[in-house]
Design a protein around this motif. Sequence first.
Motif, PDB file in Angstrom:
ATOM      1  N   LEU A  62       0.818  -1.216   0.000  1.00 34.30           N
ATOM      2  CA  LEU A  62       0.000   0.000   0.000  1.00 34.30           C
ATOM      3  C   LEU A  62       0.850   1.263   0.000  1.00 34.30           C
ATOM      4  N   SER A  63       2.050   1.207   0.574  1.00 36.78           N
ATOM      5  CA  SER A  63       2.927   2.376   0.518  1.00 36.78           C
ATOM      6  C   SER A  63       3.405   2.616  -0.906  1.00 36.78           C
ATOM      7  N   ALA A  64       3.707   1.541  -1.641  1.00 33.57           N
ATOM      8  CA  ALA A  64       4.111   1.692  -3.039  1.00 33.57           C
ATOM      9  C   ALA A  64       2.975   2.286  -3.861  1.00 33.57           C
ATOM     10  N   ALA A  65       1.748   1.790  -3.640  1.00 34.78           N
ATOM     11  CA  ALA A  65       0.595   2.315  -4.371  1.00 34.78           C
ATOM     12  C   ALA A  65       0.362   3.787  -4.052  1.00 34.78           C
ATOM     13  N   ASN A  66       0.460   4.155  -2.787  1.00 32.86           N
ATOM     14  CA  ASN A  66       0.244   5.548  -2.399  1.00 32.86           C
ATOM     15  C   ASN A  66       1.358   6.456  -2.894  1.00 32.86           C
ATOM     16  N   ALA A  67       2.575   5.922  -3.010  1.00 32.39           N
ATOM     17  CA  ALA A  67       3.671   6.730  -3.546  1.00 32.39           C
ATOM     18  C   ALA A  67       3.368   7.131  -4.987  1.00 32.39           C
ATOM     19  N   TYR A  68       2.899   6.185  -5.772  1.00 31.14           N
ATOM     20  CA  TYR A  68       2.525   6.496  -7.158  1.00 31.14           C
ATOM     21  C   TYR A  68       1.377   7.502  -7.202  1.00 31.14           C
ATOM     22  N   LEU A  69       0.324   7.247  -6.412  1.00 30.07           N
ATOM     23  CA  LEU A  69      -0.832   8.137  -6.416  1.00 30.07           C
ATOM     24  C   LEU A  69      -0.436   9.547  -5.983  1.00 30.07           C
ATOM     25  N   GLY A  70       0.398   9.653  -4.955  1.00 31.99           N
ATOM     26  CA  GLY A  70       0.796  10.961  -4.461  1.00 31.99           C
ATOM     27  C   GLY A  70       1.611  11.752  -5.472  1.00 31.99           C
ATOM     28  N   LEU A  71       2.550  11.083  -6.164  1.00 32.48           N
ATOM     29  CA  LEU A  71       3.342  11.766  -7.185  1.00 32.48           C
ATOM     30  C   LEU A  71       2.482  12.143  -8.385  1.00 32.48           C
ATOM     31  N   PHE A  72       1.473  11.337  -8.668  1.00 31.76           N
ATOM     32  CA  PHE A  72       0.605  11.556  -9.823  1.00 31.76           C
ATOM     33  C   PHE A  72      -0.418  12.649  -9.556  1.00 31.76           C
ATOM     34  N   ALA A  73      -1.111  12.557  -8.420  1.00 35.94           N
ATOM     35  CA  ALA A  73      -2.264  13.428  -8.178  1.00 35.94           C
ATOM     36  C   ALA A  73      -2.127  14.333  -6.967  1.00 35.94           C
ATOM     37  N   GLY A  74      -1.032  14.221  -6.220  1.00 32.37           N
ATOM     38  CA  GLY A  74      -0.865  15.083  -5.057  1.00 32.37           C
ATOM     39  C   GLY A  74      -1.708  14.693  -3.868  1.00 32.37           C
ATOM     40  N   MET A  75      -2.244  13.463  -3.846  1.00 33.06           N
ATOM     41  CA  MET A  75      -3.099  13.003  -2.756  1.00 33.06           C
ATOM     42  C   MET A  75      -2.742  11.565  -2.398  1.00 33.06           C
TER      43      MET A  75
END
Length: 665
Positions: free
Chosen positions: A28-41
Amino acid sequence: MNQPAPRSGAPQLTFRAVVLAIVLAVVLSAANAYLGLFAGMTIATAIPAAVVSMGVLRLLGGGTILENNIVQTGASAGSSIAAGVIFTIPALIIMGYWPDFKYWWVVGIAGLGGLLGVLFSVPLRRTMIVEDPLPFPEGKAAAEVLKAGDNPGPGLKILGVSAFSGALVKLMAASGLRIIPDTAAGAGFFGKYLGFMGTNLSPALLGVGYIVGLNIGIVVLSGSIISWHIAIPLYHAFYQSVDPVLAQEIANAGAEDAAWAIWGAKIRYLGVGAMLIGGVWTLFSLRKSLLSGIKSGIAAARKGGNEIVAETERDLPMKWMLIALAVFVLPLLLLYQAIVGNWMVSIPMAIIMVVAGFLFVSVSGYLAGLVGSSNNPVSGITIATILFAAAVLLLLMGASGTTPVGIAGAPLGAVAAIMIGAVVCCAAAVGGDNLQDLKAGYLVGATPWKQQLMLGIGAFSCALIMAPVLNLLVQAYGIGAPTAEHPNPLGAPQATLMASVARGLFGGELPWGIIGIGAIIGAVIIAFDEWLKKTGKNFRVPVLAAAIGIYLPLELMVPIFLGGLLAYVVEKRHGVLGAEESVRDRIHRPGTLFAAGLITGEALMGIFIAIPIVASGKADVLSLGLEFPGAEWLGLAVLALVAWLLYRTSMKPQPVAGETEGGPR
């Protein structure tokens, strides 16, 4: 609040629960890292983790409610560590200090920052959860899921179907098979005015919108409208002569390219100004809770006697916490010394980090208690930290703070400020999540110190994999500003903002006039939100959400708004508009699980796609060569299908974990 009955003898911190928590936290940290870099959330991961835990432990012979609670506690570190890292550390790449993410430095910053967040949050548990309890909405929702976890199967099915859907759409998109584009957009000139409209075709953003709701969706979209439908057309019509270089670039570009050029060079800095004023306002508006958090921490330290306390009230011992604090701060001090090479600067850096860390963990915990971890404005807290740290370092370092360091000559003082902000950001994110988990544990009769230990293990486990994941994403997609090699990079909006602020305070060039206008816009938004608050309106306009909308591309905000609109329609069709939060949560739970699956599936596929791209060195290695005119319409149809699946799931509530016929308990 009544004290929950302790579950004497029930296993909690078992080997299988710890292993499962670590696995889920890392994924889940890997998934959130992608989401955060992509969408800022980023999104909170406790509830999906609890559902997965109940299903897996059932296959292993059955698990207790407290084992499942331990798993969701450890797994929640995935979102908090990812947020702390991607909001700050990529700034070191963007500023040109690092060519890539240095493994042991990332481990040190994220791991030690996360552990400090756990320690700082321990003395806040009693005042925020027991003595003067805050709502902690996600903690309460997680507790309901745990209590009603007799039938996790339907919930796992929802997560599985939605994760597959999100992954499949990502595989079809421009970074994968290239059957559909990433966005559908159009632009044109209307006399002197420039018009632009577009939407990203990401199911993950649709899921984010469903989770955050219509209120936030309207606010972030309105922020983008300020930038893209007001500021960019006005600049194009009347202010091109201000920057002759940009004017020449616009003159030779089409409408869409011109809009992006104006946004990148000028207009996005309106969001910087709004974020800056928003971060300062966040601290000012929470000054009372700050003092309360400090007082509760001191009171907890004074209580640290030898009295016998119930199992459900045992925190990590204060004596060992203080020892651990000293042990964790020492390597960070050495890290700072390695950067600046001056003990007279590195020691104050460590002091600033400790003081700011405790203060902002208090703020983060308070905000998480009021609005939940997903809506916790950690980035605003970090901006305030970096501003304060940069101001102090400017006094301490003087001209030496502008000394170029790294591969592209980043100012030394700016690098030092980012390093402080990164540790504080990780601590604040973890601290808020820790208190959310402790609330859930309090409601189900768990032992606090076991949860605190598990969160520390989960946080450090996530820190161990962040650098490889980030390096993979950077090599495959790029980060920050577009380049010839990566024309559509991951935006990393918060990290880009942190880099701009830190570099600007140490002699860098920033469009301070536009930043000032953005600050005025932020102040107007704050005043409007305060008026809404005083008049008792349910609709609110959080300034940091609006600032994110101003700062990010319009195309990212459109699907978030559509997801929020979908959540509103679901509430209206179920007849629960204006109902109690617990009722709305129960209605939304199937949809929330589906949305979480969309986000996780797309994000993980984005990481998997990056592997062959990096290995081959070709961005189109997976392309089927099927690009065709009108592919945007196919992409829109695919996104509409995903939205229909989300709506259908939400309109037919199933007995998923956390939902019973009699409603929430």
